[in-house]
Write a protein that holds these residues in place. Structure first.
Motif, short mmCIF file in Angstrom:
data_model
loop_
_atom_site.label_atom_id
_atom_site.label_comp_id
_atom_site.label_asym_id
_atom_site.label_seq_id
_atom_site.Cartn_x
_atom_site.Cartn_y
_atom_site.Cartn_z
N ASP A 1 0.99 -1.23 0.01
CA ASP A 1 0.15 0.08 0.02
C ASP A 1 0.76 1.22 0.00
OD1 ASP A 1 -2.91 1.45 1.96
OD2 ASP A 1 -2.47 1.47 -0.23
N LYS B 1 -1.39 4.19 -0.62
CA LYS B 1 -2.28 4.65 0.66
C LYS B 1 -3.69 4.64 -0.14
CE LYS B 1 1.15 7.02 2.92
NZ LYS B 1 2.14 6.06 2.59
N GLY B 2 -4.27 3.42 -0.32
CA GLY B 2 -5.67 2.99 -0.72
C GLY B 2 -5.73 3.52 -2.06
N ARG B 3 -5.05 4.07 -2.89
CA ARG B 3 -5.37 4.70 -4.17
C ARG B 3 -5.18 3.62 -5.35
NH1 ARG B 3 -1.89 8.05 -5.65
NH2 ARG B 3 -0.40 7.98 -4.02
#
Length: 133
Positions: free
Chosen positions: A62, A65-67
């Motif tokens: 990640d 970061k969540g993208r």
């Protein structure tokens, strides 16, 4: 010949999206972990995510970061990395790599790929992603 071919990179403005593809050829796609990595200028190779070809188990480091989302189309022997809301710091060369899971637990295989990428046997040529501000 075992080969991976990464594609889909390019120049995109900040906030944009890209979907990278990793097409595999020359080997049976059934029992492998396919991982995505990236290397920014002047920085070390960084693991992003991995997915198994048989049952689509996933592991993510990640860094986006969540993208980012990893997925697989087994019929096409292709793994994808969808990246959204891209930022200039995502600029890097993106690589895919493969390791067999036939002889070792898939979770251990993926963890080893991230911990020791230099030991991975199959790498694709990278695809450049450039994000402008």
């Amino acid at each position: 010949e075992v080969q991976l071919q990464a594609s889909g990179g390019g120049l995109v403005q900040a906030g944009g999206s890209l979907r990278l593809s990793c097409a595999a050829s020359g080997f049976t796609f059934d029992d492998y972990a396919i991982a995505w990595f990236r290397q920014a200028p002047g920085k070390e190779l960084e693991g992003i995510a991995a997915i198994t070809t048989r049952d689509m188990m996933q592991w993510s480091r990640d860094p986006l970061k969540g993208r980012s989302t990893v997925s697989i189309d087994a019929a096409k022997n292709t793994v994808y990395l969808q990246m959204n809301n891209l930022r200039p710091e995502d600029t890097a060369v993106y690589y895919c790599a493969a390791e067999t899971t036939a002889r070792r637990d898939p979770a251990i295989t993926a963890a080893t790929m991230f911990r020791a990428p230099n030991a991975i046997g199959v790498w694709g040529k990278g695809t450049q992603v450039t994000v402008s501000s």
